[in-house]
Enzyme design. Structure first.
Site, PDB file in Angstrom:
ATOM      1  N   HIS A 368      10.666  45.147  -2.442  1.00  0.00           N
ATOM      2  CA  HIS A 368       9.925  45.029  -1.190  1.00  0.00           C
ATOM      3  C   HIS A 368       8.433  44.871  -1.403  1.00  0.00           C
ATOM      4  CE1 HIS A 368      13.359  47.738   0.322  1.00  0.00           C
ATOM      5  NE2 HIS A 368      13.768  46.632  -0.226  1.00  0.00           N
ATOM      6  N   ARG A 475      12.633  32.227   4.483  1.00  0.00           N
ATOM      7  CA  ARG A 475      13.706  33.085   3.954  1.00  0.00           C
ATOM      8  C   ARG A 475      13.873  34.294   4.877  1.00  0.00           C
ATOM      9  NH1 ARG A 475      11.051  31.696  -1.410  1.00  0.00           N
ATOM     10  NH2 ARG A 475      12.688  30.831  -2.736  1.00  0.00           N
ATOM     11  N   ARG A 511      16.077  29.569   7.298  1.00  0.00           N
ATOM     12  CA  ARG A 511      17.334  29.651   6.562  1.00  0.00           C
ATOM     13  C   ARG A 511      18.016  30.953   6.956  1.00  0.00           C
ATOM     14  NH1 ARG A 511      17.241  30.081   0.158  1.00  0.00           N
ATOM     15  NH2 ARG A 511      16.570  32.211   0.624  1.00  0.00           N
ATOM     16  N   GLU A 610      22.690  23.931  -3.223  1.00  0.00           N
ATOM     17  CA  GLU A 610      22.499  24.878  -4.318  1.00  0.00           C
ATOM     18  C   GLU A 610      23.744  24.948  -5.194  1.00  0.00           C
ATOM     19  OE1 GLU A 610      19.786  28.429  -2.704  1.00  0.00           O
ATOM     20  OE2 GLU A 610      21.465  27.954  -1.392  1.00  0.00           O
ATOM     21  N   ASN A 633      16.283  26.452  -7.644  1.00  0.00           N
ATOM     22  CA  ASN A 633      16.386  27.744  -8.353  1.00  0.00           C
ATOM     23  C   ASN A 633      17.853  28.073  -8.603  1.00  0.00           C
ATOM     24  OD1 ASN A 633      13.674  27.797  -7.773  1.00  0.00           O
ATOM     25  ND2 ASN A 633      13.837  29.307  -6.134  1.00  0.00           N
ATOM     26  N   ASP A 634      18.644  27.981  -7.548  1.00  0.00           N
ATOM     27  CA  ASP A 634      20.066  28.260  -7.718  1.00  0.00           C
ATOM     28  C   ASP A 634      20.805  27.068  -8.315  1.00  0.00           C
ATOM     29  OD1 ASP A 634      20.726  30.921  -7.036  1.00  0.00           O
ATOM     30  OD2 ASP A 634      20.163  30.489  -4.963  1.00  0.00           O
ATOM     31  N   ARG A 644      19.413  32.836 -13.534  1.00  0.00           N
ATOM     32  CA  ARG A 644      17.976  32.679 -13.302  1.00  0.00           C
ATOM     33  C   ARG A 644      17.219  34.002 -13.445  1.00  0.00           C
ATOM     34  NH1 ARG A 644      17.871  31.661  -6.692  1.00  0.00           N
ATOM     35  NH2 ARG A 644      15.800  32.576  -6.631  1.00  0.00           N
ATOM     36  N   CYS A 681      13.206  22.514  -2.244  1.00  0.00           N
ATOM     37  CA  CYS A 681      12.440  23.731  -1.970  1.00  0.00           C
ATOM     38  C   CYS A 681      12.523  24.784  -3.065  1.00  0.00           C
ATOM     39  CB  CYS A 681      12.854  24.322  -0.627  1.00  0.00           C
ATOM     40  SG  CYS A 681      14.547  24.897  -0.589  1.00  0.00           S
TER      41      CYS A 681
HETATM   42  C1  PEP Z   1      16.696  28.099  -4.382  1.00  0.00           C
HETATM   43  O1  PEP Z   1      17.756  28.587  -4.757  1.00  0.00           O
HETATM   44  O2  PEP Z   1      16.149  27.135  -4.971  1.00  0.00           O
HETATM   45  C2  PEP Z   1      15.993  28.626  -3.204  1.00  0.00           C
HETATM   46  C3  PEP Z   1      14.927  28.037  -2.742  1.00  0.00           C
HETATM   47  O3  PEP Z   1      16.483  29.759  -2.665  1.00  0.00           O
HETATM   48  P1  PEP Z   1      16.192  31.216  -3.228  1.00  0.00           P
HETATM   49  O4  PEP Z   1      15.149  31.100  -4.295  1.00  0.00           O
HETATM   50  O5  PEP Z   1      15.750  32.018  -2.058  1.00  0.00           O
HETATM   51  O6  PEP Z   1      17.528  31.617  -3.754  1.00  0.00           O
HETATM   52 MG    MG Z   2      18.816  29.965  -3.514  1.00  0.00          MG
END
Ligand code: PEP
Ligand code: MG
Length: 754
Positions: A368, A475, A511, A610, A633-634, A644, A681
């Site tokens: 947090h 988010r 999202r 993702e 990222n995912d 990750r 993103c």
């Molecule tokens: C991602 O997975 O790229 C993404 C933007 O979502 P998060 O980082 O919140 O999982």
């Molecule tokens: Mg993600």
């Protein structure tokens, strides 16, 4: 019979201690008198002081054991009951010590006849540098009051050692009571930025030289004033909107206020002061007790309660030191806060204006405090092992939120080098600010849309500072993660409305909840899964428990009444999952209309790409989805099968590699063929070098953290996209595991601003 350490008993002890200190004589003589006094006042057969010297605990003084053992008996670190007390930093109270598995028999001390044992750590500023012990022949457990009395003496003793009162004692110079050397502590970067400043402890200690009160009446007044300040600060939070911003519920604040008004807590503090301690020392002593109980407690309710009490003790200590949130007149202007961990409300309490940076011994990147620090733009480094035992309030500190490390008491040359890095960063920041209102158009005239990734209402203000054209990823789970309890419909609606209002004409893509894996809720029970990243998370939870998702969609629909609503779903794996989720939005809009509420003026529904399976399902989304957003990222963790969040593998594979870029290129083509608006993103979109590759592949909408907008825009303004696309196509012809070096060289050769 052991004398009951009543208030007057403790007062006598403290008075005698002071007399011993003021009477003069050598350090050894004073220590000898001290152990004799404690033994007689507490009616103990033995009283001994062990101090840490190098890797040993050495017997420095004793009453009751053989005098020849003094400076001769040395226990290895961790050895015996003394080692156990030092290691755990907690009192050890035994009726029959020789029966304990850690008991280490030392014949030279002559301790055979003694059974009962009470040892307390000699601690200052989280550093344990010795152990104070009393022993008796009879087998018995010492009473709570006796433990408290011995702790008070240990506290005063620690203070005397730390302040150099025993300066002439041989061997004491090897007892490290106050760190003084420069140190580099590695940690993890939680929030970007570099800062140089002065350490302020979130959990302060009684100041040196202020343990025994000179004027008890004055100390009681100080305590009264501090208690009053703490209570009114909590009341102020209850009345104001700090709770709403941070997500701390009224219930939590009300419980806090109740505890702060509990007479038994106050009586204990007052007893300490009446016994002769300073107000600060009385609070610190009680905090030690609460910490010990917290460490021993198994019952979760009890743990929470002890945690809250410790938190309250800390608030009173801060009020006494004048470094509490609102009235922090005594905080240095370059304060860098050092804490074990921090709650979001506490961070907001200090406020971004008062803090240059925050260093945490614990914490988590998705914790947090880290989420709030990123939103507030406060540099933060966490996971700094044994940080608290290595700093003192007032130390110089450099916090590097780029590399994820801190430097304590740095040499002037190191500080100078960091000042230059800070200057360079500010020059860059000034340059980005100048570009703020310029559209991101490449040298060959291609317009790129730069959007922001956000998660709290606080983030949305970065839209203006950074010069982004909208929010490409909001988010929503962050509000849930920084709350103490599940946010209600009204608080969800309020947040979404706030965000839409602040964004004005600029589009916002919300999202839906992406919980699970690295994003857990403290108040929701979750089952342990073998593979949480591949587990029950994100839209999977939403589809299996539609009530939670519908609740959130209801809030989104209400917030977007008569406005544009853009919603997307996380971690969708198949087109059918998307269709099922989309249906819930339609149902919620119909519900709003049925209940006479204004529906959104327009609705666009999309999903995150993702899961690789969804990346191969894009044609089936034609006519059903309005847009797609690639979450690299995912997507990359699944593509490379590399967690990750696991530092050992997360940097092993490069998104700037032929297979990954070909995959992304394919997604871009499929989205175009299906007529779907596309953005990207993941964090990669906010890094200039990666952004060259992504725009060269045809991505035109990039959404990123606020800190990425300036650097990426600066890069785009210097980029000939046609030329870059040609060069990258060439680089992708061979299957390199990374084109990073080649692309960097290309950028440097063509004067692209990285
Ligand atoms: C991602 O997975 O790229 C993404 C933007 O979502 P998060 O980082 O919140 O999982
Ligand atoms: Mg993600």
């Amino acid at each position: 019979m052991v004398a009951p350490p009543t208030i007057s008993g403790s007062r006598i002890l403290l008075r005698k201690l002071r007399e011993i200190m003021e009477a003069g004589g050598s350090a050894q003589e004073r220590l000898d008198r001290l152990v004799a006094m404690v033994a007689s006042t507490m009616v103990a057969d033995v009283c001994s002081i062990y101090l840490q010297r190098g890797h040993f605990h050495e017997l420095f003084a004793t009453q009751g054991l053989k005098p020849t053992a003094v400076h001769a008996t040395r226990l290895k670190q961790g050895e015996g009951l003394v080692g156990l007390v030092a290691e755990s930093a907690r009192p050890l109270n035994l009726a029959d010590a020789p029966l304990h598995e850690r008991f280490s028999y030392r014949p030279e001390t002559g301790e055979d006849p003694y059974h009962s044992f009470l040892g307390v750590p000699i601690v200052r500023s989280e550093r344990t540098f010795g152990v104070l012990v009393v022993q008796n022949r009879v087998q018995r457990i010492y009473g709570e009051d006796e433990v408290e009395a011995l702790q008070t003496i240990a506290m005063v003793l620690a203070e005397m050692v730390a302040s150099g009162a025993f300066g002439d004692l041989s061997g004491l110079s090897e007892v490290e009571v106050r760190p003084s050397r420069p140190e580099l502590l590695p940690g993890r970067a939680f929030s970007d930025g570099i800062a140089i400043g002065t350490v302020v402890l979130h959990e302060p200690h009684a100041p040196l030289g202020r343990v025994i009160a000179d004027d008890p009446v004055r100390e009681e007044h100080r305590l009264d004033a501090a208690l009053e300040k703490v209570r009114s600060a909590i009341q102020h939070m209850l009345d104001g909107d700090a709770g709403r911003i941070s997500g701390v519920s009224r219930e939590v604040l009300e419980t806090f206020l109740m505890m702060a008004s509990d007479p038994s807590w106050e009586v204990k503090l007052r007893d300490g002061v009446r016994a002769g301690l300073s107000a600060d020392a009385a609070v610190e002593r009680l905090r030690g007790e609460h910490r010990a109980k917290l460490a021993a407690a198994r019952d979760p309710y009890m743990r929470d309660h002890m945690h809250d009490l410790e938190d309250l003790d800390n608030r009173v200590l801060r009020a006494l030191a004048g470094v509490d949130g609102a009235a922090s007149a005594a905080m240095p202007p370059d304060a860098i806060l050092v804490a074990r961990d921090l709650g979001p409300a506490e961070l907001l309490d200090y406020g971004a204006e008062r803090l240059r940076a925050v260093a945490l011994e614990e914490g988590a990147h998705m914790g947090h405090a880290a989420i709030v620090a990123r939103a507030l733009g406060i540099p933060m480094v966490g996971s700094l092992e044994s940080l608290l035992s290595r700093v003192e309030a007032g130390d110089r500190i450099i916090l590097d939120g780029e590399r994820g490390e801190v430097r304590l008491r740095p040499e002037p040359a190191v500080e100078h080098a960091y000042k230059q890095r800070i200057d360079l960063r500010s020059a860059r920041a000034a340059e980005y600010a100048r570009l703020r209102d310029r559209p991101a158009v490449t040298k060959d005239g291609v317009r790129i849309t730069l959007l922001l990734n956000a998660g709290l209402a606080l983030d949305v203000h970065h839209l203006d500072d950074a010069g982004a054209e909208g929010i490409g990823l909001f988010r929503t789970e962050f509000q849930f993660m920084v709350s103490e309890t599940f946010p209600r419909l009204t608080s969800q609606t309020l947040l979404y409305r706030d965000v839409l209002e602040t964004a004005g004409e600029r589009p916002v893509t919300f999202r839906t909840l992406d919980l699970g894996s690295d994003k857990m809720l403290p108040y929701a029970k979750s089952e342990r899964e073998e593979n949480p990243a591949l587990g029950w998370r994100a839209v999977r939870v939403g589809l299996d428990r539609p009530s939670i998702l519908r609740y959130q969609l209801r809030a989104l629909v209400a917030a977007a009444a008569d406005r544009r609503l853009r919603v997307m779903f996380p971690l969708v794996s198949t087109a059918s999952e998307f269709l099922a989720a989309r249906k819930l939005v339609d149902q919620e809009i119909a519900w709003a209309v049925r209940h006479g509420r204004a529906p959104p003026a327009s609705v666009e529904i999309g999903c995150m790409v993702e899961a690789p399976s969804l990346a191969w399902s894009i044609p089936s989304l034609r006519g059903h989805a309005d847009f797609l957003s690639v979450g690299t990222n995912d997507l990359m963790q699944y593509f490379f099968a590399a967690d990750r969040g696991n530092a050992r593998v997360s940097d092993r594979y490069d998104i700037l590699s032929a297979p990954a870029l070909r995959f992304l290129s394919r997604i871009r083509e499929d989205a175009e063929d299906a007529g779907l608006q596309l953005s990207i993103c993941g964090e990669a979109a906010g890094r200039p070098l990666e952004a060259i590759a992504l725009t060269a592949l045809g991505f035109r909408r990039l959404s990123m953290p606020a800190a990425g907008v300036g650097p990426v825009k600066r890069m785009l303004l210097s980029l000939d996209l046609g030329e870059a696309a040609g060069a990258i196509a060439g680089m992708l012809e061979h299957d390199a595991p990374s084109i990073r070096a080649e692309l960097t060289e290309f950028a440097n050769r063509n004067a692209i601003a990285l």
